[in-house]
Design a protein around this motif. Structure first.
Motif, PDB file in Angstrom:
ATOM      1  N   CYS A  41       0.849  -1.203   0.000  1.00 15.79           N
ATOM      2  CA  CYS A  41       0.000   0.000   0.000  1.00 15.79           C
ATOM      3  C   CYS A  41       0.878   1.245   0.000  1.00 15.79           C
ATOM      4  O   CYS A  41       0.696   2.165  -0.806  1.00 15.79           O
ATOM      5  CB  CYS A  41      -0.913   0.018   1.228  1.00 15.79           C
ATOM      6  N   ALA A  42       1.841   1.257   0.918  1.00 18.17           N
ATOM      7  CA  ALA A  42       2.731   2.421   1.021  1.00 18.17           C
ATOM      8  C   ALA A  42       3.458   2.669  -0.304  1.00 18.17           C
ATOM      9  O   ALA A  42       3.672   3.813  -0.706  1.00 18.17           O
ATOM     10  CB  ALA A  42       3.741   2.203   2.147  1.00 18.17           C
ATOM     11  N   ARG A  43       3.811   1.576  -0.968  1.00 22.26           N
ATOM     12  CA  ARG A  43       4.578   1.688  -2.206  1.00 22.26           C
ATOM     13  C   ARG A  43       3.827   2.458  -3.282  1.00 22.26           C
ATOM     14  O   ARG A  43       4.413   3.182  -4.077  1.00 22.26           O
ATOM     15  CB  ARG A  43       4.886   0.276  -2.714  1.00 22.26           C
ATOM     16  N   ILE A  44       2.502   2.274  -3.333  1.00 24.62           N
ATOM     17  CA  ILE A  44       1.721   2.933  -4.393  1.00 24.62           C
ATOM     18  C   ILE A  44       0.857   4.072  -3.839  1.00 24.62           C
ATOM     19  O   ILE A  44      -0.031   4.574  -4.520  1.00 24.62           O
ATOM     20  CB  ILE A  44       0.845   1.910  -5.150  1.00 24.62           C
ATOM     21  N   GLY A  45       1.102   4.450  -2.599  1.00 23.77           N
ATOM     22  CA  GLY A  45       0.386   5.606  -2.049  1.00 23.77           C
ATOM     23  C   GLY A  45      -1.027   5.316  -1.595  1.00 23.77           C
ATOM     24  O   GLY A  45      -1.800   6.238  -1.348  1.00 23.77           O
ATOM     25  N   ALA A  46      -1.386   4.027  -1.478  1.00 20.34           N
ATOM     26  CA  ALA A  46      -2.699   3.696  -0.919  1.00 20.34           C
ATOM     27  C   ALA A  46      -2.605   3.800   0.604  1.00 20.34           C
ATOM     28  O   ALA A  46      -1.545   3.610   1.188  1.00 20.34           O
ATOM     29  CB  ALA A  46      -3.119   2.297  -1.340  1.00 20.34           C
ATOM     30  N   VAL A  47      -3.724   4.103   1.235  1.00 22.68           N
ATOM     31  CA  VAL A  47      -3.755   4.337   2.678  1.00 22.68           C
ATOM     32  C   VAL A  47      -4.267   3.069   3.351  1.00 22.68           C
ATOM     33  O   VAL A  47      -5.400   2.657   3.103  1.00 22.68           O
ATOM     34  CB  VAL A  47      -4.720   5.506   2.992  1.00 22.68           C
TER      35      VAL A  47
END
Ligand code: ATP
Ligand code: MG
Length: 658
Positions: A168-174
C-alpha cells in the motif's frame, strides 16, 4: 499544602527508590553512552526542534525531491491544529523500508523471520521482500487501487500482512489494519468510516490450534460496507470459504499474474500513509491519521535510539500489526533501520506456556519487546516455563501498552533479563506515532515503573486544570509542548472530535489524555488516564499506584482500581483482583486491604475488593477501567464495548454479587 492546591494536582502515594544503571558493557557500544550525552542532545533538540529534525530527515530518508520547509505550524490560532513536516518533499515509506537497503547492498540481509503458530516457518531477505511487495503492489493496481485509496487489512500475523502494508505504502494507498479478532460490525464501522475500496483478508487464522473463520466474518462485514469493491483472500488455513465471484480474488492468483516491476511512487511528505483505530480503552475508538515522511522518520529514529539498534540484532516485537506498536516497531521503524525482525503468528500459550521462550531460544533473539499484560500472564503461568529455555541471547527488553507495575518489572528484569538486560519502559500512543518517553538503555538508569525521560525532540509539560505547569512530584495532565514529526495529523473525517479531544482543554499543547508526574530527578511516572482519577476525600489518586501496591502482594496477579460513588468520601476505592493460585477468601481480602495501607497509606486503602478470574481488557490487552467503574457503581454498562476482548467475562462480573 492548602486544600486549593490539593484539589489541583494529583497526590502521589507511591515511592519507588530502586535504581538500575545501564551495565557498562551495554553502554560501551550503545548509541547514547551516558546521561551527559543524552542531555546535550536533548537540550539542543529542545532549543530548536525543527533544526534537529531537519538534519535527521535529510540524512536518514531517501528523497525523490528534497523538502523546502521543515515545519509548517500555524500555532493555535488556526485550529484544528495540524502540523506539517518536511513540506514540499517527496519520499516513499516502502522505499525507505525496503528498496533503500537493496540499493545500498544489504539485499541479502534477513528482514523477516516468521514463525507460524502450527510450527511452520519462513525467512525473507530484504531483496525477497522487495520482490513480494512489488508484486502485491501491482496486484493492488490491477484492482484499480490508486494513490489515496483506502485498503482495509484484516489478516493473521503472516509475512503477507507486512507485505500488504508495505505494498500500500509503495503505491500511495492508505492502509487501515483491523485486528483480526474484531467482529463483522467493527470491521464494517471501520470500512465505512474510511471509505475502504479494497479489503484484504485470509481464509482463516490459527489461534490456539483452532482455525478462526476470517473470510466468513469479512463477508458479513462486506454486506454492510458499500464502498468496498474487491476482496483479496490469502490461503492460510485451507478451510472452506464463501465466495463472491467478481468481488473476491485469491491472493496467490493475483500474485501469479503480477510483475515484480513496480517502482515506489514518489509521495508528498504529508500524503496519508495509514489510518489506525485506537484501542478503545477510554471510549469509542478514534481513527488516527498518520502521514508519510514525518511518521517514517520518527519510527526509524526512535527504534534505533530506544532499542539501541545494532546491525547483528535479532529483534522481536510481539505486538500484532493491528496495533500501532505493530506498525511502528514491527514494520516501519525496524525495517527503515534494516533490522532482522521476528514475527510470530499465534498465541503465547500454544502449544504450551513456553512458546515465547522457545522462539527466543530458536532464533537467538537479542531484543524483545512485549506488553505488561503478557508479562503478568507469564508470572501467573509460573517460572518453570521460562527455566526450560536458554535466554542468554537477550541483551535488551522492552515494555509497552500500559504502565508496568514495579514488581512485574522486577520479575522481567531477573527472570527474563537475567539481571543483565536493561528494560525500556516505553510510553507512547497511537496518536504519537512512536515512542515519546523511554530510557535510552545505554544512558539512562531505570527506575521500575517509570518511563524515565523524554526522547530528543520531545518536550513534555505536566499541567493542572488551569493549564499551568505543576512542580516536581505533583501529578497533573501530560501534554506535549512542541509538534514532533510522528504526531497524528487528525482523526479521519472528524475534525471536531480531533479538536475537542486533543486541543480544547489546554490551549496550544497536545493533550495526551494521561496523567503523570515528574520527580526531582526529571523522571516521568505515568499515573493513569485523566478520566480514571479517583477522588477520595478531596484527594485525587492515580489508579496505577494502588494497582502496583496490590500487585506487589505475592498472591495477586493483576489488579484494577476504580472509584465508586461514596456519600462521605466522594469516592471510595474499589479494586478488582485476579489471583495467582491463592484462594479468594475473606481473610485474603482483609490482608490485601492492610497490604495497600502499609505500602502506600490509609487514604488509598480499598473499600471493596472483588476477586475475579479475568479483568475486562481491550483486544490490545489493556485493562478497561471505565467499564469496571460502571460495575463498581452497580450501573448498567453504558460505554462503547466494541473493543472488549471477552464480553462474557465482563457480563459475568456485572451479574456477580460481591
Ligand atoms: P483509546 O484512546 O481508544 O482510549 P488507548 O489509549 O488504550 O485507547 P492506545 O493508543 O493503544 O489506545 O494506547 C495508548 C495509551 O496506552 C496511553 O495513552 C497510555 O495510557 C497507555 N500506555 C502505553 N504505554 C504506556 C507505558 N509505558 N506506561 C504507561 N501507560 C502506557
Ligand atoms: Mg488513547
Amino acid at each position: 499544602m492548602s486544600s486549593a492546591e490539593t484539589s489541583r494536582s494529583i497526590d502521589t502515594v507511591m515511592r519507588e527508590e530502586r535504581l538500575f544503571p545501564p551495565p557498562e558493557a551495554f553502554s560501551h557500544r550503545a548509541h547514547f553512552k551516558s546521561l551527559d550525552e543524552y542531555e546535550v542532545v536533548w537540550e539542543a533538540a529542545a532549543a530548536d526542534p525543527p533544526a534537529f529534525w531537519e538534519k535527521l530527515a535529510r540524512e536518514e530518508l531517501h528523497w525523490f525531491e528534497p523538502f523546502t520547509e521543515t515545519l509548517r505550524w500555524n500555532e493555535p490560532q488556526s485550529q484544528p491544529f495540524v502540523a506539517e513536516w518536511f513540506v514540499g518533499g517527496k519520499t516513499n515509506a516502502c522505499y525507505n523500508c525496503v528498496d533503500k537497503h537493496v540499493a545500498e547492498g544489504r539485499g541479502d540481509k534477513v528482514a523477516i523471520l516468521w514463525e507460524g503458530e502450527p510450527g511452520d516457518s519462513l525467512s525473507l531477505t530484504y531483496a525477497e521482500l522487495q520482490t513480494e511487495v512489488s508484486k502485491f503492489a501491482n496486484a493492488l493496481k490491477s484492482l484499480g487501487v490508486v494513490p489515496g485509496d483506502r485498503v482495509s487489512i484484516y489478516m493473521p500475523m503472516t509475512p503477507e500482512l507486512a507485505i500488504a502494508m508495505l505494498a500500500c505504502a509503495r503505491i500511495g494507498a492508505v492502509h487501515s489494519v483491523i485486528f483480526a479478532g474484531f467482529s463483522a460490525e467493527a470491521i464494517a464501522d471501520r470500512n465505512n468510516d474510511a471509505g475502504t475500496k479494497v479489503m484484504l483478508t485470509a481464509d482463516g487464522a490459527w489461534r490456539r490450534g483452532k482455525a478462526l473463520a476470517l473470510k466468513e466474518t469479512v463477508d458479513e462485514a462486506l454486506a454492510k460496507s458499500a464502498t468496498v469493491e474487491h476482496c483479496v483472500v490469502l490461503k492460510r488455513t485451507g478451510q472452506e470459504v464463501p465466495w463472491t465471484e467478481g468481488r473476491d480474488h485469491w491472493w496467490h492468483d493475483l500474485m501469479q499474474e503480477a510483475s515484480a516491476d513496480c517502482p515506489a511512487t514518489p509521495m508528498d511528505s504529508e500524503a496519508p500513509l495509514f489510518i489506525l483505530y485506537t484501542s478503545g480503552s477510554t471510549g469509542k475508538p478514534k481513527g488516527i491519521k498518520h502521514t508519510t515522511a514525518g511518521y517514517n522518520l520518527y519510527a526509524k529514529k526512535t527504534y534505533e535510539w530506544v532499542f539501541d539498534y545494532q546491525e547483528d540484532d535479532v529483534y522481536w516485537c510481539t505486538a500484532d500489526c493491528g496495533w500501532i506498536t505493530g506498525h511502528s516497531y514491527l514494520v516501519y521503524g525496524p525495517m527503515a533501520a534494516g533490522a532482522t525482525c521476528v514475527m510470530y503468528e499465534g498465541a503465547p500459550n500454544h502449544p504450551a506456556e513456553d512458546r515465547f521462550w522457545e522462539i527466543i531460544e530458536k532464533y537467538k533473539v537479542s531484543v524483545f519487546y512485549t506488553a505488561p499484560t503478557a508479562i503478568r500472564a507469564f508470572i501467573k503461568w509460573g517460572d518453570e516455563h521460562v527455566d526450560k529455555h536458554d535466554l542468554s541471547s537477550l541483551r535488551l527488553l522492552g515494555s509497552v501498552g500500559e504502565g508496568i507495575n514495579p514488581e512485574a518489572w522486577m520479575w522481567y528484569h531477573t527472570k527474563i533479563g537475567g539481571e543483565r538486560c536493561p528494560i525500556v519502559d516505553t510510553w507512547w500512543q497511537t496518536e504519537t506515532g512512536g515512542i515519546m518517553m523511554s530510557p535510552l538503555p545505554g544512558a539512562i538508569a531505570a527506575k521500575p515503573g517509570s518511563c524515565t525521560k523524554p526522547l530528543p525532540g520531545v518536550i513534555p509539560k505536566i499541567v493542572d486544570e488551569q493549564g499551568a505547569e505543576v512542580g516536581a512530584d505533583q501529578g497533573g495532565m501530560l501534554t506535549v509542548a512542541h509538534p514532533w514529526p510522528g504526531m497524528l495529523r487528525g482523526l479521519w473525517g472528524d475534525d471536531d472530535r480531533y479538536k475537542e479531544v486533543y486541543w480544547s482543554k489546554v490551549p496550544g499543547k497536545y493533550l495526551a489524555g494521561d496523567n503523570a508526574r515528574c520527580d526531582s530527578d526529571g523522571y516521568y511516572w505515568i499515573m493513569g488516564r485523566i478520566d480514571d482519577v479517583l477522588n477520595v476525600s478531596g484527594h485525587r489518586l492515580s489508579t496505577i499506584e494502588i494497582e502496583s501496591a496490590l500487585v506487589s502482594h505475592p498472591a495477586v496477579a493483576e489488579a484494577a482500581a476504580v472509584g465508586r460513588p461514596h456519600e462521605l468520601k466522594g469516592e471510595a476505592v474499589a479494586v478488582f483482583v485476579t489471583l495467582k493460585d491463592a484462594e479468594p477468601t475473606d481473610e485474603l481480602r482483609k490482608e490485601l486491604k492492610l497490604h495497600v495501607r502499609k505500602e502506600i497509606g490509609a487514604l488509598a486503602q480499598p473499600d471493596d475488593i472483588r476477586f475475579t478470574n479475568s479483568l475486562p481488557k481491550t483486544r490490545s490487552g489493556k485493562i478497561m477501567r471505565r467499564l469496571l467503574r460502571d460495575i463498581a457503581a452497580g450501573k448498567e454498562l453504558v460505554g462503547d464495548t466494541s473493543t472488549v476482548e471477552d464480553y462474557a467475562a465482563l457480563a459475568k462480573l456485572r451479574d456477580d454479587e460481591e
